[in-house]
Scaffold this active site. Sequence first.
Site, PDB file in Angstrom:
ATOM      1  N   PRO A 301       0.900  -1.130   0.199  1.00 44.17           N
ATOM      2  CA  PRO A 301       0.114  -0.063   0.104  1.00 44.17           C
ATOM      3  C   PRO A 301       0.942   1.367   0.030  1.00 44.17           C
ATOM      4  CG  PRO A 301       0.097  -0.886   2.068  1.00 44.17           C
ATOM      5  CD  PRO A 301       0.921  -1.978   1.327  1.00 44.17           C
ATOM      6  N   GLY A 302       0.343   2.307  -0.810  1.00 46.30           N
ATOM      7  CA  GLY A 302       1.241   3.491  -0.775  1.00 46.30           C
ATOM      8  C   GLY A 302      -0.078   4.375  -0.509  1.00 46.30           C
ATOM      9  N   ARG A 303      -0.673   4.611  -1.474  1.00 46.90           N
ATOM     10  CA  ARG A 303      -2.115   5.631  -1.458  1.00 46.90           C
ATOM     11  C   ARG A 303      -2.795   5.643  -0.038  1.00 46.90           C
ATOM     12  NH1 ARG A 303      -4.976   7.335  -6.189  1.00 46.90           N
ATOM     13  NH2 ARG A 303      -4.018   5.363  -7.120  1.00 46.90           N
ATOM     14  N   CYS A 375      -1.190  28.105 -17.709  1.00 44.45           N
ATOM     15  CA  CYS A 375      -1.715  28.472 -19.097  1.00 44.45           C
ATOM     16  C   CYS A 375      -2.221  27.305 -19.657  1.00 44.45           C
ATOM     17  CB  CYS A 375      -0.527  29.057 -19.802  1.00 44.45           C
ATOM     18  SG  CYS A 375      -1.049  29.806 -21.412  1.00 44.45           S
ATOM     19  N   GLU A 376      -3.321  26.479 -19.433  1.00 41.03           N
ATOM     20  CA  GLU A 376      -3.784  25.196 -19.624  1.00 41.03           C
ATOM     21  C   GLU A 376      -5.281  25.059 -19.370  1.00 41.03           C
ATOM     22  OE1 GLU A 376      -2.738  22.231 -22.034  1.00 41.03           O
ATOM     23  OE2 GLU A 376      -1.255  23.074 -21.090  1.00 41.03           O
ATOM     24  N   TYR A 405       0.905  10.679  -4.807  1.00 39.36           N
ATOM     25  CA  TYR A 405       0.946  11.077  -6.352  1.00 39.36           C
ATOM     26  C   TYR A 405       0.481  12.392  -6.588  1.00 39.36           C
ATOM     27  CZ  TYR A 405       0.667   5.997  -6.006  1.00 39.36           C
ATOM     28  OH  TYR A 405       1.161   4.674  -5.689  1.00 39.36           O
TER      29      TYR A 405
END
Length: 446
Positions: A301-303, A375-376, A405
């Site tokens: 597990p990470g998240r 700018c997107e 993440y």
Amino acid sequence: MSAPVSAFNELPAHVWPRGAARQEDGVVTVAGVPLPEIAEEFGTPVMVVDEDDFRSRCRDMAEAFGAPENVHYASKAFLTRRIASWVDEEGLSLDVASENELRIALAAGFPAERITVHGNNKSDGFLTLCLESGVGHVVVDSHAELERLEELAALSGTIQDVFVRVKPGVDAHTHEFIATSHEDQKFGMSLASGSAYQAAVDAIAAAHLELTGLHCHVGSQVFDAEGFKLAAERVLRLYRAIWENTGVALDYLDLGGGYGIAYTPAEQALDVRGVAADLLAAVRSAAADLGIEAPTVVVEPGRAIAGPSTVTVYTAGIVKDVHTSDTETRRYIAVDGGMSDNVRPALYAAEYDGRMVNRFTDGEDTATRLVGSHCESGDILIYDATWPDDIVSGDLIALPATGAYCYSMSSNYNSFARPAVVSVRAGRVSPMIRRETVEDILAREV
């Protein structure tokens, strides 16, 4: 996502860190530290990590899966030397997916024997560092890597424990970009074609490699054990084939990570104990049916550990109404960060909760979109929300569940500097990563 205005001042407990609370004056604190004070001292955006929340989720996983060492924190979610130290102090193992992740872990003094190394394209230098540092396991991702690791281990006179990564062909209904177990993707070797079996046999025959288990992964943001159970059943058949043909009984079954978290109030939190109990029982049952001893289950597990521990605090800037039809408008609230510190909404259409954290609000419902400063046109943090209309420039808005993440995938797009990261515990704040500056960016130029 939308939060009814009547509930906008609330902090959904299953989404926000365990140490988050809104005080009588409307200010939100984490671990007793007011978020506006952190914003004042460190600027915004700033990522605030609740240390006790992070540690408590390490312990939850360790208890659910039987022992701390069976839980390998996935460092790709978020890694610093301090994070590695917390993981070490809680007794967990660690997995890394790059040479630099390994070097950060080693710099933190993390015990190399509790590190598992991933990667689909490990260089000779990376593999040599694994051997020299004495990592616990290298997860072999291809036949070519298996051959090269054997050659390098022979040159160094060492014997390296390895897992073979298997593609079990299980779809865990995850986003296509983060699906990892189907056949047509870059990770691992096929169970169906016999490629994984051949790699296992070759690893057993190798003089300088010790095959101790198999590894697989079924996807991300998974909330039940069904995909893991199916993958385990399929991979355990390979365990039996290996035992019948070589006489080798493998000790470990690494089922990877992918455990989900609640990003919005509408989502359910992960039932760690329930999922673990279901999965472990299924492995024992499947092994018994196959007439083999059940291997020790390892998870990554990470998240599920890092994600809920962190909030990102922004300052609202321009607020403007945009006509979406002759009769309807949408309020756009721009903040001083965006896709450079959280690319997940743009990359995966990921959804987040958001709340004002410097005061109470009592405005009227209005259709709202939270956007960044890049700018997107796709620089959107929260697409469709119903928020109060009294949010103004200078207010502080925080997004929870940003511990995984976000910083690890951050960038310098538009030459934005990466945010500061601080940890909080028992009313005290401690800098973890300083805010990047334009001087840092310029210093990379030759």
